[in-house]
Design a protein around this motif. Structure first.
Motif, short mmCIF file in Angstrom:
data_model
loop_
_atom_site.label_atom_id
_atom_site.label_comp_id
_atom_site.label_asym_id
_atom_site.label_seq_id
_atom_site.Cartn_x
_atom_site.Cartn_y
_atom_site.Cartn_z
N PHE A 120 -7.54 11.01 29.30
CA PHE A 120 -8.04 10.69 27.81
C PHE A 120 -8.07 11.89 26.88
CE2 PHE A 120 -11.05 7.02 29.01
CZ PHE A 120 -10.09 6.17 29.08
N LEU A 121 -8.25 12.99 27.61
CA LEU A 121 -8.30 14.21 26.60
C LEU A 121 -6.83 14.49 26.26
CD1 LEU A 121 -10.60 16.62 28.72
CD2 LEU A 121 -10.86 15.76 26.17
N GLU A 122 -5.65 14.24 27.28
CA GLU A 122 -4.39 14.31 26.63
C GLU A 122 -4.24 13.34 25.53
OE1 GLU A 122 -1.50 14.57 30.39
OE2 GLU A 122 -3.14 16.24 30.61
N VAL A 123 -4.46 12.23 25.86
CA VAL A 123 -4.27 11.02 24.76
C VAL A 123 -4.71 11.65 23.21
CG1 VAL A 123 -4.02 8.77 23.92
CG2 VAL A 123 -4.03 9.33 26.39
N MET A 124 -6.19 12.30 23.54
CA MET A 124 -6.60 12.68 22.37
C MET A 124 -5.95 13.99 21.82
SD MET A 124 -10.48 12.47 23.89
CE MET A 124 -11.54 13.00 22.36
N ALA A 125 -5.37 14.74 22.39
CA ALA A 125 -4.70 15.88 22.13
C ALA A 125 -3.41 15.22 21.29
CB ALA A 125 -4.27 16.90 23.16
N GLY A 126 -2.76 14.38 21.88
CA GLY A 126 -1.73 13.74 21.04
C GLY A 126 -2.18 13.06 19.57
N GLN A 127 -3.12 12.53 19.72
CA GLN A 127 -3.72 11.83 18.35
C GLN A 127 -4.00 13.06 17.27
OE1 GLN A 127 -3.43 8.83 17.60
NE2 GLN A 127 -3.19 8.02 19.51
N ALA A 128 -4.53 14.17 17.79
CA ALA A 128 -5.05 15.05 17.14
C ALA A 128 -3.53 15.77 16.53
CB ALA A 128 -5.92 16.02 17.89
N GLY A 129 -2.79 15.81 17.31
CA GLY A 129 -1.36 16.44 16.76
C GLY A 129 -0.89 15.70 15.75
N ARG A 130 -0.96 14.28 16.03
CA ARG A 130 -0.40 13.34 14.98
C ARG A 130 -0.99 13.81 13.60
NH1 ARG A 130 2.65 9.91 13.49
NH2 ARG A 130 1.88 7.92 12.06
N MET A 131 -2.37 13.87 13.67
CA MET A 131 -3.08 13.85 12.38
C MET A 131 -2.78 15.41 11.78
SD MET A 131 -6.86 12.74 13.55
CE MET A 131 -7.58 12.69 11.45
N GLN A 132 -2.47 16.37 12.49
CA GLN A 132 -2.30 17.71 12.12
C GLN A 132 -0.87 17.75 11.65
OE1 GLN A 132 -4.15 20.69 12.97
NE2 GLN A 132 -2.57 21.22 11.03
N MET A 155 0.82 -1.10 -0.31
CA MET A 155 0.01 0.14 0.00
C MET A 155 0.83 1.30 0.12
SD MET A 155 -3.17 -0.01 2.47
CE MET A 155 -3.50 1.21 3.38
N ARG A 156 2.17 0.93 0.58
CA ARG A 156 2.92 2.15 0.90
C ARG A 156 3.22 2.86 -0.79
NH1 ARG A 156 7.99 3.56 1.58
NH2 ARG A 156 8.68 1.32 1.23
N THR A 157 3.14 2.01 -1.70
CA THR A 157 3.34 2.36 -2.92
C THR A 157 2.30 3.21 -3.66
OG1 THR A 157 2.90 0.53 -4.03
CG2 THR A 157 5.09 0.98 -3.61
N ASP A 158 1.12 3.04 -2.88
CA ASP A 158 -0.31 3.65 -3.30
C ASP A 158 -0.47 4.81 -2.47
OD1 ASP A 158 -2.56 4.49 -3.85
OD2 ASP A 158 -3.61 2.63 -4.22
N PHE A 159 -0.02 6.03 -2.91
CA PHE A 159 -0.13 7.25 -1.95
C PHE A 159 -1.26 7.43 -1.26
CE2 PHE A 159 -0.06 11.66 -1.56
CZ PHE A 159 0.84 11.87 -0.74
N VAL A 160 -2.31 7.40 -1.96
CA VAL A 160 -3.87 7.90 -1.37
C VAL A 160 -4.19 6.71 -0.43
CG1 VAL A 160 -6.13 8.12 -2.02
CG2 VAL A 160 -4.50 9.20 -3.36
N ALA A 161 -4.07 5.54 -0.61
CA ALA A 161 -4.29 4.45 0.01
C ALA A 161 -3.36 4.65 1.52
CB ALA A 161 -4.20 3.02 -0.45
N TYR A 162 -2.27 4.70 1.32
CA TYR A 162 -1.47 4.70 2.26
C TYR A 162 -1.63 6.14 3.25
CZ TYR A 162 2.37 3.64 5.59
OH TYR A 162 2.97 2.77 6.60
N ALA A 163 -1.89 7.23 2.74
CA ALA A 163 -2.20 8.41 3.58
C ALA A 163 -3.59 8.33 4.21
CB ALA A 163 -2.20 9.45 2.46
N SER A 164 -4.42 7.65 3.59
CA SER A 164 -5.71 7.64 4.07
C SER A 164 -5.61 6.38 5.45
CB SER A 164 -7.01 6.76 3.20
OG SER A 164 -6.74 7.48 2.09
N HIS A 165 -4.72 5.46 5.27
CA HIS A 165 -4.50 4.56 6.41
C HIS A 165 -3.91 5.32 7.45
CE1 HIS A 165 -3.27 0.72 8.26
NE2 HIS A 165 -2.18 1.23 8.43
N GLU A 166 -2.85 5.85 7.16
CA GLU A 166 -2.16 6.78 8.33
C GLU A 166 -3.15 7.57 9.08
OE1 GLU A 166 1.72 7.02 9.05
OE2 GLU A 166 0.70 4.96 8.75
N LEU A 167 -4.13 8.19 8.28
CA LEU A 167 -4.99 9.25 8.97
C LEU A 167 -6.01 8.35 9.58
CD1 LEU A 167 -5.25 12.13 6.10
CD2 LEU A 167 -4.59 12.35 8.65
#
Ligand code: ADP
Length: 298
Positions: free
Chosen positions: A74-86, A34-46
């Motif tokens: 939980f809010l702290e973990v969520m902030a971390g996940q949101a940061g990762r998406m950002q 999938m890594r070679t398929d850009f859109v698929a991988y980006a979607s997976h990572e998000l």
């Protein structure tokens, strides 16, 4: 064999919740394809951080609704996940912008000293994260070169960010930027153990002069087998802290910018000692080298 990472969070005493990301061999193979398929991988990572966020929202609504300390955690973990998406979205946008600019050759003229001044300023937030220092070796009187200043700064910031992020020594992450007038790196460097040409057009015809920026760290180094793949989109070195924090896009962005400038990227890495990335930009046609009789051959 099932490999994975898991994190244990207690909502309340006696009520552990285990978040697990499991990867067995076949899933890893599928991801690799999938890594070679850009859109698929980006979607997976998000989707991964998004799924975690959705899960936490459910928990906050339900089991943790009356448990303020758990909510806080939980809010702290969520902030971390949101940061990762950002971070991932920022990098995806940057990559897309760089790719869109690629068919236009950069027309600006760039002063090495001005680049270094901007990099020093813009690297400050990166340095705040830990005990890292940035040393600059900037010879006087370097000629200007043809380039897009914002993109050259971006290249150096990505390399500095990696040098800090992957540095092994918690107490002394010394990053050094050096600038030199150089010929294009000879293809002879290829195949040397621990040093690899990872990107750039072959040197054809006459010798080209340009300016080389070297970013050196005293981190753990990178095994030779990874070097040729570092600039692939989403490529991360297995087992490094990059698995958690990185996007695998930093060096892909660097590669595209260097392509646009008709430049070179080389890496020299020694496991246990450190890594040195060199980016080389050719001088434009009109640059006079009279003041630079001592051109360093690499
Ligand atoms: P990321 O955004 O994940 O940092 P990059 O494309 O910038 O991705 O880097 C790719 C991989 O190269 C990283 O996952 C990391 O393992 C490795 N790497 C890059 N720079 C260094 C360095 N200075 N020292 C050690 N490893 C590095």
């Amino acid at each position: 064999a099932v490999r994975g990472q898991f994190r244990r969070i207690s909502i309340a005493p006696g009520q552990p919740v285990v978040l697990a990301t499991l990867q067995d061999g076949s899933e890893r193979d599928a991801l690799e394809r999938m890594r070679t398929d850009f859109v698929a991988y980006a979607s997976h990572e998000l989707r991964t951080p998004l799924a975690a966020l959705t899960g936490f929202i459910e928990t906050l609504r339900g089991p943790a609704a009356d448990d303020p300390p758990a909510q806080q955690r939980f809010l702290e973990v969520m902030a971390g996940q949101a940061g990762r998406m950002q971070r991932l979205l920022d990098r995806l946008l940057m990559l897309s912008r760089v790719q869109m600019s690629e068919h236009r050759k950069p027309r600006g003229t760039v002063s090495p000293a001005a680049i270094v001044a901007r990099v020093r300023d813009e690297a400050l937030p990166l340095l705040e994260g830990g005990p890292a220092s940035l040393n600059v070796d900037l010879p006087a009187g370097l000629p200007d070169f043809a380039g897009d200043a914002d993109q050259v700064v971006q290249v150096l910031l990505n390399l500095i960010e990696n040098a800090i992020k992957y540095g092994s020594d918690e107490h002394n992450r010394a990053v050094t930027i050096g600038l030199r007038v150089r010929q294009a790196v000879p293809a002879a460097l290829m195949g040397v153990v621990g040093a690899g040409k990872i990107h750039g057009p072959e040197m054809g015809g006459g010798v080209r002069q340009g300016i080389a920026f070297t970013v050196t760290d005293n981190g753990p180094g990178i095994e030779a087998r990874h070097l040729p793949r570092l600039t692939e989109r989403f490529y991360r070195v297995e087992g490094s802290s990059a698995r958690r924090t990185g996007t695998g896009l930093g060096l892909a962005i660097v590669k595209h910018i260097i392509d646009r400038h008709d430049g070179r990227l080389t890496v020299d890495s020694r496991v246990g000692k450190g890594t040195s990335f060199t980016v080389w930009f050719p001088f434009g046609d009109g640059v006079s080298l009279k003041r630079h009789e001592t051109v360093i051959d690499t």
